[in-house]
Scaffold this active site. Structure first.
Site, PDB file in Angstrom:
ATOM      1  N   LYS A  74     -18.931  18.977  36.508  1.00  0.00           N
ATOM      2  CA  LYS A  74     -18.168  20.171  36.108  1.00  0.00           C
ATOM      3  C   LYS A  74     -19.029  20.988  35.149  1.00  0.00           C
ATOM      4  O   LYS A  74     -19.702  20.407  34.274  1.00  0.00           O
ATOM      5  CB  LYS A  74     -16.872  19.711  35.425  1.00  0.00           C
ATOM      6  N   SER A 149      -8.286  22.235  35.433  1.00  0.00           N
ATOM      7  CA  SER A 149      -9.423  23.128  35.507  1.00  0.00           C
ATOM      8  C   SER A 149     -10.602  22.565  36.314  1.00  0.00           C
ATOM      9  O   SER A 149     -11.501  23.334  36.684  1.00  0.00           O
ATOM     10  CB  SER A 149      -9.911  23.471  34.095  1.00  0.00           C
ATOM     11  N   SER A 173      -6.640  18.188  33.618  1.00  0.00           N
ATOM     12  CA  SER A 173      -7.639  18.890  34.435  1.00  0.00           C
ATOM     13  C   SER A 173      -8.408  18.048  35.437  1.00  0.00           C
ATOM     14  O   SER A 173      -9.077  18.604  36.302  1.00  0.00           O
ATOM     15  CB  SER A 173      -8.643  19.586  33.534  1.00  0.00           C
TER      16      SER A 173
HETATM   17  N1  GLN Z   1      -4.050  23.143  32.400  1.00  0.00           N
HETATM   18  C1  GLN Z   1      -4.218  22.612  31.088  1.00  0.00           C
HETATM   19  C2  GLN Z   1      -4.718  23.690  30.155  1.00  0.00           C
HETATM   20  O1  GLN Z   1      -4.989  24.753  30.596  1.00  0.00           O
HETATM   21  C3  GLN Z   1      -5.169  21.467  31.084  1.00  0.00           C
HETATM   22  C4  GLN Z   1      -6.570  21.899  31.180  1.00  0.00           C
HETATM   23  C5  GLN Z   1      -7.550  20.799  30.909  1.00  0.00           C
HETATM   24  O2  GLN Z   1      -7.208  19.614  30.950  1.00  0.00           O
HETATM   25  N2  GLN Z   1      -8.771  21.189  30.598  1.00  0.00           N
HETATM   26  O3  GLN Z   1      -4.836  23.490  28.996  1.00  0.00           O
END
Ligand code: GLN
Length: 466
Positions: A74, A149, A173
């Site tokens: 990532k 994400s 994410s």
């Molecule tokens: N969707 C969640 C957020 O936007 C989790 C994102 C993540 O785990 N990086 O914070």
């Protein structure tokens, strides 16, 4: 599906394939792909490493299990000499000065990074649409979001563009895109894997997590990346998981689920009925299934976002164009900061920075930030109580199915609420795995802190049961 890593390892050892051809095949697939999973390809580095693995095999040396296995990263992890953009305009041209501990451990074991993967900018999002590289498209239906994400990572694994990928999970994410693209995705116990070199989003819940196509591979990767790291004071030493024990574990006898997750208007009816079916199947296997009480979704989501926004506002304050990022010059230094940050951060990231600075500011922090910390403590206590009663908690991964690309950006609140089932386990710092079974968006299997092994064992048991 059994271990992809073991299968490819055997093919390399038996000289049925060369490492160079394996890497080249994956690079070609990534290059051609239309799912927007790639921020940059690491072709030179990858091919150079592949040639060395082939030379080792040719000279009769033994190679380790991960040697020559291609993987994705990532684009929020530092890999020295590569672009690390966080899918943002601000860091579009930023080159990593060092390599993240988790990635270094994989590379030390011989695995080969081949791609930096598209994601929501700085981890801010649940759809992988908040990116300057174009929305990532779901592996099963390109009209749908990939989730986020770590969307690019999940799609690459699902489409076999990478053998495994390494994502970051702050509030879901890794788990949520794993569910949306039907692969395994683990958020280990907080602190089991070093966060050093993972760009900080919300440091109190940030975790490094593998995505792969088998439980065995998740176990192998967890073992490789785990361990105490002097560069991350929250890390601890853990016992390696016995990969053989995944198959021959003592059966789990009690499982719990949060009834308010299921008896809720926001859950998609298909996900609800599929989840209830899972419960019935477990009962018919003689497993005791208990209903548990938990905080309602709105409390979980608002506690998580209060803390996550506060932490990200603080963590991203260093990105002002001085040491990092595309600097835009203005009349004065103050205006330079303002212009650099307002032009180069996305709308979603700015929303979080503004919200985060608000909750941390004098006059508001007692009412908002400290209150969220207190609720987080209660959530942790709740989990401790639950895990005295049950070994495992199961839950759906998401209340909704993956939305159509473009539809969810209009309503940030709806997007935040779609994280209802993942953020609680993050606040509890618990190990939790998405398995591509049970409901259309998978099932989340959670255990008490440091019981990551039990999760893998129970998930393996579920393979033939649900
Ligand atoms: N969707 C969640 C957020 O936007 C989790 C994102 C993540 O785990 N990086 O914070």
């Amino acid at each position: 599906m059994e271990s992809q890593i073991q299968k490819l390892h055997q093919l390399l050892v038996d000289k049925k394939i060369s490492c160079k051809s394996l890497i080249q095949e994956k690079l070609n697939l990534l290059k051609k792909n239309t799912h927007n999973t790639v921020n940059s390809l690491l072709d030179d580095l990858a091919l150079e490493l592949a040639v060395k693995v082939d030379a080792k095999i040719a000279s009769g040396e033994t190679i380790g299990l991960l040697e020559g296995i291609p993987f994705g990263v990532k684009d929020v992890f530092m890999v020295q000499g590569t672009r690390t953009t966080a899918s943002s305009e601000l860091l579009r041209n930023y080159t990593s000065a060092y390599t993240a501990t988790a990635i270094q451990k994989l590379m030390d074991a011989g695995a080969i990074p081949i791609v930096k993967e598209n994601c929501d900018s700085f981890g801010h999002g649940s759809s992988s649409e908040n990116t300057v590289f174009g929305a990532v498209k779901n592996a099963t239906d390109p009209n749908l979001v990939a989730g986020g994400s770590s969307g690019g990572s999940a799609v690459n694994v699902a489409k076999d563009y990478t053998v495994f990928s390494i994502g970051g999970d702050t509030g879901g994410s890794v788990r949520q895109p794993a569910g949306y693209n039907k692969v395994y995705g683990l958020k280990p116990t907080y602190g089991r894997i070093s966060r050093y070199g993972l760009m900080a989003y919300a440091s109190s819940t940030d975790c490094v997590g593998p995505l792969a196509k088998s439980i065995e591979d998740i176990g192998i990767l967890l073992n490789t990346m785990s361990g105490q790291d002097p560069k991350d004071q929250t890390t601890y030493t853990s016992e390696p998981i016995s990969i053989d024990s995944i198959d021959n574990a003592d059966p789990v006898t009690s499982v719990g689920y949060f009834k308010n997750f299921i008896e809720n208007d926001a859950i998609d009816p298909t996900i609800k009925s599929e989840f209830i079916e899972v419960i019935e199947k477990l009962k018919s296997e003689g497993i005791e299934v208990k209903e548990l009480d938990f905080f309602d979704s709105e409390t979980l989501v608002s506690t998580y976002y209060t803390l996550a926004m506060g932490e990200t506002a603080s963590n991203l304050s260093r990105l002002d164009g001085t040491n990092y990022g595309n600097r835009i010059e203005a009349e004065s230094l103050k205006e330079t900061y303002a212009l650099t940050r307002s032009e180069n951060f996305s709308e979603e990231t700015k929303r979080r920075i503004v919200g985060g600075n608000q909750v941390l500011s004098q006059g508001f922090s007692d009412e908002i930030y400290l209150k969220a910390l207190a609720i987080r403590d209660q959530i942790k206590e709740n989990f401790e109580k639950d895990f005295k009663e049950v070994d495992i908690i199961i839950s759906p991964v998401t209340p909704i199915k993956p939305p159509i690309i473009g539809s969810s950006l209009k309503d940030p609140l709806a997007m935040y609420l779609s994280d209802a089932y993942t953020v609680g386990f993050s606040l509890g710092q618990l190990p939790t795995l998405t398995i591509p079974q049970g409901t259309v968006t998978g099932l989340q299997i959670t255990a008490a802190k440091d019981r990551d092994e039990v999760i893998l064992q129970f998930s393996n048991f579920l393979k033939d049961v649900i």
